[in-house]
Enzyme design. Structure first.
Site, short mmCIF file in Angstrom:
data_model
loop_
_atom_site.label_atom_id
_atom_site.label_comp_id
_atom_site.label_asym_id
_atom_site.label_seq_id
_atom_site.Cartn_x
_atom_site.Cartn_y
_atom_site.Cartn_z
N HIS A 98 0.85 -1.19 0.00
CA HIS A 98 0.00 0.00 0.00
C HIS A 98 0.88 1.23 0.00
O HIS A 98 1.95 1.23 0.60
CB HIS A 98 -0.91 0.00 1.23
CG HIS A 98 -2.05 0.95 1.15
ND1 HIS A 98 -1.93 2.29 1.45
CD2 HIS A 98 -3.36 0.76 0.79
CE1 HIS A 98 -3.10 2.88 1.28
NE2 HIS A 98 -3.99 1.98 0.89
N ASP A 128 -8.01 -4.48 -0.23
CA ASP A 128 -8.53 -4.83 -1.56
C ASP A 128 -8.37 -6.31 -1.85
O ASP A 128 -9.13 -6.89 -2.63
CB ASP A 128 -7.81 -4.02 -2.64
CG ASP A 128 -7.97 -2.53 -2.44
OD1 ASP A 128 -9.11 -2.08 -2.27
OD2 ASP A 128 -6.96 -1.82 -2.44
#
Length: 429
Positions: free
Chosen positions: A306, A364
């Site tokens: 991320h 996600d």
């Protein structure tokens, strides 16, 4: 006395004294407002080291894997709270009393329907249009119907607009889906919870009774909570920049939806699910891991790492358990995509390559599998993300408009194009 940073620029006679502003959490910031007087500007592509605003809403510590909404850890809110209560928290700054929450819930419920003329807008779109394209247009069009509350300097108008957006986004999102499959729009049922209502508008039909699954409703509520806000990301910054011009809130949220549509931002869970389908089987994982390690290979493992979190994404663990609950509830605990995902997760947590690069699974990675198991097509994933993030966007917009120090956004640039040159006629070129 405020601490200061001293900047000594070659060729500039006076040293610059730049104030240092203290934070409650995170990094203190050097105020470069007066920097332009030196004849220079700061250069920070992507604004990775620039604080664009002062905010009291959300805090992230990427190194430690911390996400706080108004000071409350995301883990506690996902476990103990509801999305609508989180909406109140983000908007108001404090958790509500029972009475305040009942009033807030009633106000949101009162605005769930949309003007009937908006239904006619959908017939102007192709049936195969991406739902995000439809959502950008319909949300932007809300200002043409609810112009009775567009005075952005009126606190009551700002609150009404916020309530309308939070209430109507599930209705519009479900309408985008229903239109794409040729089914009639379903009206909201105000006796249902926020998440239950969204699911019934998505999946019920006029010819049959519909009963929401409590596990799926709770999972959807958790997904909304986990995506409600994420500090100054690309879409939130877009909303703030659009709002700095004095644009109405519906236009600003529409701009945020457009920014969220990008595959590097809101489309990541959709991309992750496509990747799992491309891998296809557990036996193929090794080959794809090697492809991911090869710098010359364009393949990238989606759902790992991320931009902000350099540790485990705190939302990922919550989403992982939610994913298992949903798969068990719908009878897909042996889902082949989940098997691939679990094996990929194990490798990512043990393989030295992933550990060194801190490529931990993010939210996600699991949300795409969860939404797919709930029967939601990949084209709707980012729409649901936008639905959830609306409260964060409108909270940041409201905070900015209420700040007497806010100014229109006007970034500078490092110009490296041609210097001045004279126009040359066609016959002399």
């Amino acid at each position: 006395m405020t601490d200061s940073a001293i900047l000594d620029i070659p060729g500039v006679s006076e040293k610059l004294e730049l104030p240092i502003h203290k934070c409650t959490l995170g990094n203190d910031v050097i105020d470069v407002n007066g920097f332009g007087k030196s004849g220079y500007f700061t250069y920070d592509p992507g604004f990775v080291a620039t604080a664009s605003c002062e905010s009291k809403i959300t805090f992230i510590d990427g190194g430690k894997g911390v996400l706080l909404y108004r000071g409350y850890p995301i883990e506690q809110l996902a476990e103990k709270s509801s999305f609508l209560e989180v909406c109140y928290l983000l908007l108001k700054g404090e958790l509500p009393s029972e009475e305040d929450f009942a009033t807030f819930k009633h106000k949101v419920t009162n605005h769930t329907m949309v003007d009937e003329q908006i239904c006619k807008f959908f017939s102007g779109f192709r049936r195969d249009a991406h739902p995000m394209a439809v959502l950008v247009g319909t949300v932007g069009a809300l200002s043409a119907f609810y112009h009775d509350s567009l005075d952005i300097h009126n606190e009551e108008h700002r609150e009404i607009s916020a309530l309308r957006l939070i209430a109507k986004m599930p209705t519009l999102a479900a309408m985008c889906y229903k239109y794409s499959i040729g089914q009639p729009f379903m009206y909201p049922q105000n006796d249902l919870s926020y998440a239950q209502n969204f699911l019934q508008m998505m999946f019920s039909v006029p010819t049959e009774d519909f009963r929401t699954n409590d596990v799926l409703a709770r999972a959807m509520d958790r997904i909304f909570t986990l995506h409600a806000d994420h500090e100054q990301n690309a879409s939130t910054s877009t909303v703030r920049l659009a709002g700095s011009t004095g644009a109405n809130p519906f236009a600003c949220i529409s701009a945020g939806i457009a920014a969220l549509w990008g595959p590097a931002h809101g489309g990541a869970n959709e991309a992750c699910l496509r990747m799992l389908k491309e891998i296809g089987h557990e036996d193929n994982i090794g080959k794809y891991i090697e492809k991911a390690k090869d710098k010359k290979d364009p393949f990238r493992l989606m759902g790992f790492g991320h931009r902000v979190y350099k540790n485990m994404d705190p939302r990922a663990a919550i989403m992982r358990s939610t994913c298992h609950e949903v798969l068990e509830a719908v009878g897909d605990s042996d889902d082949p995509l989940l098997k691939i995902a679990m094996k990929l997760e194990k490798i990512a947590l043990e393989d030295e390559y992933f550990i060194q690069k801190k490529l931990y699974p993010n939210v996600d990675f699991y949300s795409g599998i969860t939404l797919s198991a709930m029967g939601i097509p990949t084209s709707m994933f980012t729409v649901i993300f936008a639905l959830a993030r609306t409260v964060g966007w409108i909270s940041h917009w409201n905070e900015m408009i209420g700040d007497p120090k806010h100014r229109i956004g006007r970034p500078r640039q490092l110009y490296t194009g041609p210097t001045k040159r004279d126009f040359v006629d066609f016959d002399k070129r």
